[in-house]
Design a protein around this motif. Structure first.
Motif, mmCIF file in Angstrom:
data_model
loop_
_atom_site.group_PDB
_atom_site.id
_atom_site.type_symbol
_atom_site.label_atom_id
_atom_site.label_comp_id
_atom_site.label_asym_id
_atom_site.label_seq_id
_atom_site.Cartn_x
_atom_site.Cartn_y
_atom_site.Cartn_z
ATOM 1 N N ALA A 101 0.910 -1.116 -0.059
ATOM 2 C CA ALA A 101 -0.045 0.257 -0.057
ATOM 3 C C ALA A 101 0.835 1.272 0.213
ATOM 4 C CB ALA A 101 -1.110 -0.096 1.299
ATOM 5 N N TRP A 102 1.914 1.234 0.695
ATOM 6 C CA TRP A 102 2.828 2.557 0.891
ATOM 7 C C TRP A 102 3.442 2.505 -0.532
ATOM 8 C CZ3 TRP A 102 8.268 2.599 -0.019
ATOM 9 C CH2 TRP A 102 8.727 3.626 0.520
ATOM 10 N N LEU A 103 4.001 1.512 -1.175
ATOM 11 C CA LEU A 103 4.482 1.537 -2.501
ATOM 12 C C LEU A 103 3.684 1.898 -3.579
ATOM 13 C CD1 LEU A 103 7.021 0.970 -4.259
ATOM 14 C CD2 LEU A 103 6.277 -1.221 -4.598
ATOM 15 N N GLU A 104 2.313 1.742 -3.520
ATOM 16 C CA GLU A 104 1.501 2.170 -4.474
ATOM 17 C C GLU A 104 0.916 3.682 -4.306
ATOM 18 O OE1 GLU A 104 -0.186 0.455 -6.806
ATOM 19 O OE2 GLU A 104 0.352 -1.477 -6.215
ATOM 20 N N ARG A 105 1.139 4.235 -3.294
ATOM 21 C CA ARG A 105 0.824 5.591 -2.787
ATOM 22 C C ARG A 105 2.169 6.303 -3.307
ATOM 23 N NH1 ARG A 105 -1.664 4.383 2.826
ATOM 24 N NH2 ARG A 105 -3.975 4.993 2.287
ATOM 25 N N VAL A 106 3.361 5.783 -3.285
ATOM 26 C CA VAL A 106 4.665 6.224 -3.757
ATOM 27 C C VAL A 106 4.563 6.475 -5.394
ATOM 28 C CG1 VAL A 106 7.245 6.114 -4.045
ATOM 29 C CG2 VAL A 106 6.204 5.832 -1.915
ATOM 30 N N ALA A 107 4.121 5.240 -5.868
ATOM 31 C CA ALA A 107 3.942 5.474 -7.400
ATOM 32 C C ALA A 107 3.099 6.429 -7.820
ATOM 33 C CB ALA A 107 3.551 3.767 -7.564
ATOM 34 N N ALA A 108 1.969 6.340 -7.059
ATOM 35 C CA ALA A 108 0.899 7.462 -7.533
ATOM 36 C C ALA A 108 1.150 8.748 -7.372
ATOM 37 C CB ALA A 108 -0.438 7.273 -6.578
ATOM 38 N N ALA B 168 -5.441 6.988 5.887
ATOM 39 C CA ALA B 168 -6.483 5.942 6.476
ATOM 40 C C ALA B 168 -7.001 5.233 5.502
ATOM 41 C CB ALA B 168 -7.631 6.913 7.125
ATOM 42 N N CYS B 169 -7.057 5.922 4.004
ATOM 43 C CA CYS B 169 -7.776 4.835 3.136
ATOM 44 C C CYS B 169 -7.009 3.960 2.463
ATOM 45 C CB CYS B 169 -8.438 6.038 1.775
ATOM 46 S SG CYS B 169 -9.666 7.015 2.511
ATOM 47 N N HIS B 170 -7.496 2.920 2.079
ATOM 48 C CA HIS B 170 -6.882 1.830 1.436
ATOM 49 C C HIS B 170 -7.472 0.935 0.379
ATOM 50 C CE1 HIS B 170 -4.311 -2.095 1.262
ATOM 51 N NE2 HIS B 170 -3.437 -1.066 0.835
ATOM 52 N N PRO B 171 -7.880 1.430 -0.722
ATOM 53 C CA PRO B 171 -8.819 1.164 -1.898
ATOM 54 C C PRO B 171 -8.715 -0.626 -1.924
ATOM 55 C CG PRO B 171 -8.119 3.206 -2.592
ATOM 56 C CD PRO B 171 -6.953 2.757 -1.157
ATOM 57 N N PRO B 172 -7.465 -1.078 -2.128
ATOM 58 C CA PRO B 172 -7.524 -2.570 -2.288
ATOM 59 C C PRO B 172 -8.108 -3.278 -1.484
ATOM 60 C CG PRO B 172 -5.205 -1.707 -2.719
ATOM 61 C CD PRO B 172 -5.873 -0.564 -1.916
ATOM 62 N N THR B 173 -8.088 -3.083 -0.033
ATOM 63 C CA THR B 173 -8.726 -3.821 1.035
ATOM 64 C C THR B 173 -10.192 -3.183 1.537
ATOM 65 O OG1 THR B 173 -7.832 -2.280 2.579
ATOM 66 C CG2 THR B 173 -6.761 -4.423 2.075
ATOM 67 N N GLY B 174 -10.655 -2.195 0.438
ATOM 68 C CA GLY B 174 -11.933 -1.561 0.773
ATOM 69 C C GLY B 174 -12.123 -0.554 1.946
ATOM 70 N N ARG C 4 -7.800 10.916 -6.287
ATOM 71 C CA ARG C 4 -6.743 12.074 -5.537
ATOM 72 C C ARG C 4 -6.868 11.964 -3.822
ATOM 73 N NH1 ARG C 4 -8.668 15.204 -9.466
ATOM 74 N NH2 ARG C 4 -10.391 16.019 -8.197
ATOM 75 N N HIS C 5 -8.005 11.642 -3.507
ATOM 76 C CA HIS C 5 -8.070 11.554 -2.217
ATOM 77 C C HIS C 5 -7.618 10.416 -1.470
ATOM 78 C CE1 HIS C 5 -9.775 11.776 2.101
ATOM 79 N NE2 HIS C 5 -10.218 10.531 2.023
ATOM 80 N N SER C 6 -8.087 9.219 -1.990
ATOM 81 C CA SER C 6 -7.866 7.900 -1.260
ATOM 82 C C SER C 6 -6.440 7.529 -1.567
ATOM 83 C CB SER C 6 -8.835 6.800 -1.794
ATOM 84 O OG SER C 6 -8.815 6.406 -3.060
ATOM 85 N N ARG D 262 -15.510 7.419 1.858
ATOM 86 C CA ARG D 262 -16.659 6.644 1.690
ATOM 87 C C ARG D 262 -17.730 7.653 0.977
ATOM 88 N NH1 ARG D 262 -15.348 4.302 6.959
ATOM 89 N NH2 ARG D 262 -16.850 5.951 7.858
ATOM 90 N N VAL D 263 -17.831 8.814 1.265
ATOM 91 C CA VAL D 263 -18.577 9.647 0.417
ATOM 92 C C VAL D 263 -18.176 9.879 -0.981
ATOM 93 C CG1 VAL D 263 -19.388 12.379 0.338
ATOM 94 C CG2 VAL D 263 -19.145 11.161 2.510
ATOM 95 N N LEU D 264 -17.091 10.143 -1.148
ATOM 96 C CA LEU D 264 -16.384 10.251 -2.423
ATOM 97 C C LEU D 264 -16.376 8.708 -3.395
ATOM 98 C CD1 LEU D 264 -12.906 12.132 -1.856
ATOM 99 C CD2 LEU D 264 -15.083 12.896 -2.965
ATOM 100 N N LEU D 265 -16.184 7.622 -2.597
ATOM 101 C CA LEU D 265 -16.775 6.317 -3.270
ATOM 102 C C LEU D 265 -18.191 6.193 -3.666
ATOM 103 C CD1 LEU D 265 -15.831 3.667 -4.182
ATOM 104 C CD2 LEU D 265 -16.375 2.677 -1.882
ATOM 105 N N ALA D 266 -18.989 6.640 -2.757
ATOM 106 C CA ALA D 266 -20.510 6.490 -2.986
ATOM 107 C C ALA D 266 -20.914 7.625 -4.252
ATOM 108 C CB ALA D 266 -21.274 6.945 -1.719
#
Length: 186
Positions: free
Chosen positions: A57-64, A162-168, A154-156, A175-179
């Motif tokens: 998850a950390w590596l994905e954020r660095v890559a993003a 606190a957000c980690h999309p691969p694990t939901g 951009r947010h997650s 959650r508001v942005l996802l909805a």
């Protein structure tokens, strides 16, 4: 006890757990309690998997932050297993800033920039589907779902620890942005 709680319990006991490649190691200033070592030994596969997910998850954020992929960073050896083991608890922006100053990354960014310019020029010459053949499409008009997707991303991925999309896992804002994104999907 969950792997996250076990890792936190070890940290509070002065034991630092690190996953280097597939090997779980620990370091401490003094010998840890035998019951803690027994818990770690009994839950080793779960602890390894949890640490692997945290590092990924950390590596994905660095890559993003660098507008690339995690696999690209690993393949180009801009980040390795030791880096992830040591830095996954730090802010990804620090690692991204360090990588962005690396000469290898700067050379790659120049090549990517040249490719993007060529691609943009080629795309500008292509007709846009659904547009009048003599009038270019309005570039300011985007589907609502694309704007919602970008806001969620951009947010997650880029800014919210606190957000980690691969694990939901999403914070209240996530959650508001996802909805909103799910409502807008075609």
């Amino acid at each position: 006890m969950s792997p996250a709680h076990l890792i936190e319990h070890a940290r509070q006991s002065g034991v630092v757990l690190m996953l280097i490649g597939e090997r779980l190691t620990w370091s401490a200033s003094q010998q840890p309690p035998p019951d803690l070592l027994a818990l770690l030994r009994d839950n080793k596969p779960a602890v390894i998997e949890h640490l692997r997910q945290q590092q990924r998850a950390w590596l994905e954020r660095v890559a993003a932050l660098l507008d690339t992929t995690a696999n690209d960073l690993l393949a180009r050896r801009l980040i390795d297993a030791n880096d992830m083991a040591e830095q996954y608890r730090t802010d990804p922006r620090h690692a991204a800033k360090l990588i962005a100053s690396c000469p290898d990354w700067l050379a790659l960014a120049r090549v990517r920039g040249q490719f993007r310019e060529q691609y943009a020029r080629a795309r500008a010459r292509e007709p846009v589907l659904g547009s009048h053949p003599y009038k270019p499409a309005d570039p300011t008009r985007r589907p609502a779902w694309a704007a919602a997707r970008d806001a969620l991303h951009r947010h997650s991925v880029s800014s919210c620890p606190a957000c980690h999309p691969p694990t939901g896992r999403y914070c209240p804002t996530g959650r508001v942005l996802l909805a909103h994104y799910l409502e807008q999907q075609p």
